[in-house]
Every structure is written in C-alpha cells, then in structure tokens.
Write a protein that holds these residues in place. Structure first.
Motif, mmCIF file in Angstrom:
data_model
loop_
_atom_site.group_PDB
_atom_site.id
_atom_site.type_symbol
_atom_site.label_atom_id
_atom_site.label_comp_id
_atom_site.label_asym_id
_atom_site.label_seq_id
_atom_site.Cartn_x
_atom_site.Cartn_y
_atom_site.Cartn_z
ATOM 1 N N PHE A 215 0.862 -1.186 0.000
ATOM 2 C CA PHE A 215 0.000 0.000 0.000
ATOM 3 C C PHE A 215 0.897 1.233 0.000
ATOM 4 C CE2 PHE A 215 -2.391 -3.324 2.188
ATOM 5 C CZ PHE A 215 -3.624 -3.274 1.560
ATOM 6 N N HIS A 216 0.532 2.231 -0.805
ATOM 7 C CA HIS A 216 1.295 3.482 -0.842
ATOM 8 C C HIS A 216 0.611 4.602 -0.065
ATOM 9 C CE1 HIS A 216 3.145 1.444 -4.342
ATOM 10 N NE2 HIS A 216 4.202 2.169 -4.027
ATOM 11 N N VAL A 217 -0.724 4.560 -0.006
ATOM 12 C CA VAL A 217 -1.509 5.560 0.719
ATOM 13 C C VAL A 217 -2.667 4.849 1.412
ATOM 14 C CG1 VAL A 217 -0.920 7.477 -0.826
ATOM 15 C CG2 VAL A 217 -2.922 6.050 -1.317
ATOM 16 N N PRO A 218 -3.189 5.417 2.502
ATOM 17 C CA PRO A 218 -4.292 4.764 3.206
ATOM 18 C C PRO A 218 -5.540 4.566 2.356
ATOM 19 C CG PRO A 218 -3.287 6.445 4.598
ATOM 20 C CD PRO A 218 -2.690 6.609 3.234
ATOM 21 N N ASP A 219 -5.753 5.388 1.338
ATOM 22 C CA ASP A 219 -6.937 5.268 0.479
ATOM 23 C C ASP A 219 -7.056 3.882 -0.154
ATOM 24 O OD1 ASP A 219 -7.647 8.492 -0.101
ATOM 25 O OD2 ASP A 219 -5.562 8.031 0.325
ATOM 26 N N GLN A 220 -5.924 3.204 -0.334
ATOM 27 C CA GLN A 220 -5.965 1.889 -0.982
ATOM 28 C C GLN A 220 -6.660 0.835 -0.131
ATOM 29 O OE1 GLN A 220 -1.562 2.049 -2.007
ATOM 30 N NE2 GLN A 220 -2.329 0.793 -3.693
ATOM 31 N N PHE A 221 -6.775 1.046 1.168
ATOM 32 C CA PHE A 221 -7.480 0.065 1.988
ATOM 33 C C PHE A 221 -8.950 -0.006 1.598
ATOM 34 C CE2 PHE A 221 -3.986 1.110 5.078
ATOM 35 C CZ PHE A 221 -3.361 -0.119 4.979
ATOM 36 N N ALA A 222 -9.530 1.134 1.255
ATOM 37 C CA ALA A 222 -10.925 1.157 0.804
ATOM 38 C C ALA A 222 -11.048 0.792 -0.673
ATOM 39 C CB ALA A 222 -11.537 2.532 1.049
ATOM 40 N N HIS A 223 -9.919 0.853 -1.408
ATOM 41 C CA HIS A 223 -9.929 0.580 -2.848
ATOM 42 C C HIS A 223 -8.779 -0.367 -3.206
ATOM 43 C CE1 HIS A 223 -12.786 3.906 -3.439
ATOM 44 N NE2 HIS A 223 -12.019 4.614 -2.626
ATOM 45 N N PRO A 224 -8.754 -1.579 -2.662
ATOM 46 C CA PRO A 224 -7.625 -2.482 -2.936
ATOM 47 C C PRO A 224 -7.533 -2.929 -4.386
ATOM 48 C CG PRO A 224 -9.378 -3.649 -1.784
ATOM 49 C CD PRO A 224 -9.760 -2.196 -1.765
#
Length: 282
Positions: A215-224
């Motif tokens: 993961f590069h940014v926390p946003d990817q947790f909601a958009h894997p």
C-alpha cells in the motif's frame, strides 16, 4: 537549471515504539510527490476530494515520505529499507506518476537516534526500487558502503535481477517464514515487484508488519482493486493487498507503512465495513 521543492515532510522526529524487548523507530530519508490520477489510474478526481481521502498538497500531489524502519533487539540492529539516498530530482525531470523527489536525511536521522551506520548488522529490503535501496549500495567503485558490517537480505527473485549485486556485500535470499533477525520473519508479498517481501516482527504479544509498497496511501485500503501504475504484476498486487488487509485487521497487529504521510506507524480497523488506517500516537 532546475530546482527541487521538497514536499512538506518533517525530519526532526523519529517515532519510536517498544514491542517487548524490541524497539522500532521510523527514520525519514526524504519524500516524493505522487500524482494521484497517474499513480492510481483507476481513481477519479472525486476520489481525492472527499473528507476521508489523502490530503493533496498545493500543487495537487500526494506528499509521501520515504522512510526506513530501524529494529533494535539487545545489542543488535536491523534496518528495513534504506531510503532514496543523497539524490534529488525536480518534477520536470521525473516521470509522469511523480513530482519532486529527494532523499539524504537517513544518516542524520540515524545519528539523532544515537546509532551509527556501523551498528547495523542486517539490512532487509522489501524490494529493490531506488527509493528503498538508496543508501544501501555504493554510488561508485570508490565510494565506501554506509553500512560496512551489514548482511543484506531480500527475496531470491529480487536478487535475481542482478543490478544490485556486489562482491563487497554479503547477500542472503529470504523466503516466507525465514527468520532474518531475532523475532523478524520474511513474508512474500508479490505484485509491486515479483519478489516484493514484507517483514513481520512478533514481540511482546503483538506483531508489526512492515509491508513496504503493498500500500502506498491509506486510500488503498478502501480501494484495494485500484491499479497502481508502478506495480509490475497488477493482478497479483491486488490479491496481495486483499490478503494483507485481512492480516492487518487481526487482533494485536500493527504496521509500518513506508510512504504514509500522517504516520508510518499505525493499525487497520474496520469501521462500518470499511478498513481504515489509524496512526499510532508515538
């Protein structure tokens, strides 16, 4: 002549956390600006304008630190990744996915923590991209190694690339489950590169996962399922993100996120069915 404007990342503090007999400390080497729509081509402008999205800087980029993790156990010291090194590049001299890029602060951060580079006996690389190996390898044949005592660890697939091999460096190939340092084991996390590896510290009844560039940014947790332009194997990277997120939500699990701006140390918790990153107050 081009000039590099450094992203607004603070270098004066080394966040430290104790896990049993281990002490982990974040060392910041530099920073890079990520272009949100180029870095994540499946995302839209609306994805970066919401209250829960990563904050963009004044030029519209995501400011992302470039960090390393120091793990100390008794008289031993491990460094996970080594930053970008004493280099910088202005946005007009980089590629479309990024803006300004710079390093150079890792030795100072290490000294501020009271450690010398010669104290490091093991350097473990999540992968061999430039912003993770910058201080690890001499820039020329007459340049001494910064970490003269350290053995270097990465997956066999990363070493197979050959570009980073050096007769002056002792290297070791690590596979899932291998203990590379007391309490620290390798865990294959492919996708960003073929041999990308996470490292899991288990100590004090908890574990901390250094997941590198899964993961590069926390946003990817909601958009894997977002494609990342820099992932070598996008389909594999998506599977790895889903698997990693499941691991991070397990009890007593913390994480080190190399490029998270708010705090590279944190935990993942589900809120209303959506995994969200919470920075540790350290």
């Amino acid at each position: 002549m081009t000039h590099t404007t450094e992203p607004s990342i603070t270098h004066g503090r080394n966040p430290t956390l104790r896990l049993g007999e281990h002490r982990v400390t974040v060392l910041t080497d530099g920073a890079v600006q990520l272009h949100p729509l180029h870095w994540f081509p499946d995302s839209t402008r609306d994805d970066w304008s919401g209250r829960n999205s990563s904050a963009l800087d004044s030029t519209g980029y995501i400011p992302a630190p470039i960090t390393a993790l120091l793990v100390e156990h008794r008289d031993r010291a491990l460094l996970i990744d080594t930053g970008y090194g004493a280099h910088s590049a202005a946005a007009e001299d980089t590629i479309a996915t990024i803006g300004n890029l710079y390093g150079g602060h890792l030795p100072t951060a290490l000294a501020r923590h009271g450690r010398d580079a010669a104290d490091i006996d093991t350097v473990a690389f999540t992968h061999l991209h430039d912003d993770h190996v910058g201080w690890g390898f001499p820039s020329g044949p007459d340049t001494p190694r910064l970490f003269p005592r350290a053995a270097y660890v990465a997956s066999a697939a990363e070493w197979a690339q050959g570009e980073r091999q050096s007769a002056a460096v002792t290297t070791r190939a690590a596979s899932t489950g291998d203990e590379i340092f007391p309490g620290v084991r390798a865990w294959a996390a492919p996708g960003h590169t073929e041999g990308h590896t996470a490292y899991v510290l288990s100590a004090g009844g908890r574990r901390l996962i250094a997941f590198g560039d899964v993961f590069h940014v926390p946003d990817q947790f909601a958009h894997p399922d977002w494609t990342c332009a820099m992932d070598a194997e996008p389909t594999t990277a998506v599977r790895t993100r889903h698997a990693m997120a499941a691991e991070l939500t397990r009890p007593d699990t913390l994480a080190f996120a190399t490029h998270f701006a708010e705090s590279p140390l944190g935990r993942l918790r589900e809120r209303r069915g959506v995994p969200q990153w919470t920075a540790l107050d350290v």
